[in-house]
Scaffold this motif. Sequence first.
Motif: not given
Length: 544
Positions: A278-282, A324-331
């Motif tokens: 459900d996170s939508g990471i991919r 970098e986009r994933l990094k923004e999501m993890t912050m």
Amino acid sequence: MDTWMRRTAYYVAGLAVVIVAYAVAYDYGMTAWESDPRDFLHSLQVVVETFTTTGFGSDSPWESTGMRLLVIVMDVTGVVLIFLALPVLLFPLFEEAMATSAPTRVEGDLSDHVVICRFTPRGETLVTELETWDVPYVIVEADRDRANELYAEGYHVIHADPQSVDGLRGACLSSARSLVADASDQVNTSIILTAREVDESVQTVSVVEEPSRAKYHDLAGADAVVSPRRILGESLASKVTTGVSTTLGDSIEVGEDFDIAELPIHRGSDLVGTTLEDSGIRERTGVNVIGAWFRGQFVSPPSPDAELDGSTVLLASGTESQLERLKEMTMSSVHDFKRGKTVVVGYGEVGQTVTAALTTTGVPHTVLDREDKPGVDVVGDATEPEVLQAARIDEARTVILAISQDTETEFATLVVRDLDPDVEVIARAEETNNVKKMYRAGADYVLSLATVSGRMLASTILEEEDVISMDQQVEIVRVSPQRLGETTLGEADIRSRTGCTVIAVERNGDVLTDLGPDVHIDSTDQLVIAGTDEGVDRFTDLFG
């Protein structure tokens, strides 16, 4: 057994003196009290028969009181000296003979192996790595009991002194691929010097405890000097700075703009509380999640239903912009990355490495240590709430526990969690066995020095292996799938069958990183896969 042999020698000598003395007394008694003289050899025979309770022969019964008393005393003395001494002297001998003893030298021919001098907790990780790659090894252990214990547990070990020429020759050093010196700094340099005397060409790797002494390991002739505490400090700091760095290594290149990175999910991130599916990471980033650490346990591939929380660390592959986009999501969506300081507890080598990394990246921090020395902001015991409050833990976003004592780290974790349930706690563990206890105490992320050290040594020795993360058993390899040609990735179902993830396909000089289930695999393709040691083994068994 040296003590046992010395004690036995004293006993035998004393017993002989007592028997001779009784023989003289018996000879005198038979002449003076019984008026029946005997030769001395006969008297000696009677004393031995008495001591061993095998009988008295024709000399009994005796008529005189003196002889009767003498024989009574001889009986008691024989029982005490012989039968009561058996458990103390003979039983240990039997136990030694029946016990499993480590050999003193390698039996048979052994080549292209790794000689590990002394067995430490990091050695356990190293041995696991070597076994994964089918690289033989032999442990050289000077302590007899420790060597026997390891031998009984199934390790390939010899009981020998690694600082002696005979000891290293017994380990077949001349035919080995590498030697690892893993004791104290002084002992390690001695081992390296001895190794150079046995064989100048063998690769030597030395573990240094004090970085200031690294040059002496170099002078001794070490080809590589490993400083695990420095790497541990950098790894702890990376959980705060969240830098996206190249982790593929020099021998595995997958395009100019393709990397693999570890990205911890911070408390306050929108990902917390969602499942991986459900996170939508991919969909939102395009990265491929190779695996994830859940409270220190690595899972590859992670289940789509796995819930993400503040202790989850994602291992993902993709281009720099995707990562970098994933990094923004993890912050954290509540606190800006630059806001909120980090409290570093412990200012030894690990703590100093952490603070240096934080300073370089511009992350504000406060240092707490027991000793008042340059670089320390607050002096005190981190297990005392008042001291942590003085370090303004209420203003902190992260607390890094770089304490060398695991028991103190566990207690400090409990105190920190009680003072601030929302602060992020990153902890160092000296022993791998204590990692789970630290998570139970409330730590969000724990790094084990023993595991980090073992992985570092494996990466130094094994040219075939590129370690993605120094603190976990994850690797990247390039393979030729001999039994996987003429099919698609979806049909091969590699991820569910092996736990490995195909992160790139190399074909005729081109690199494909945007992989879907419909990508066709040719028999001439090269696959770059990532996974655990066990996963890579399964892939090799199934597909070649």
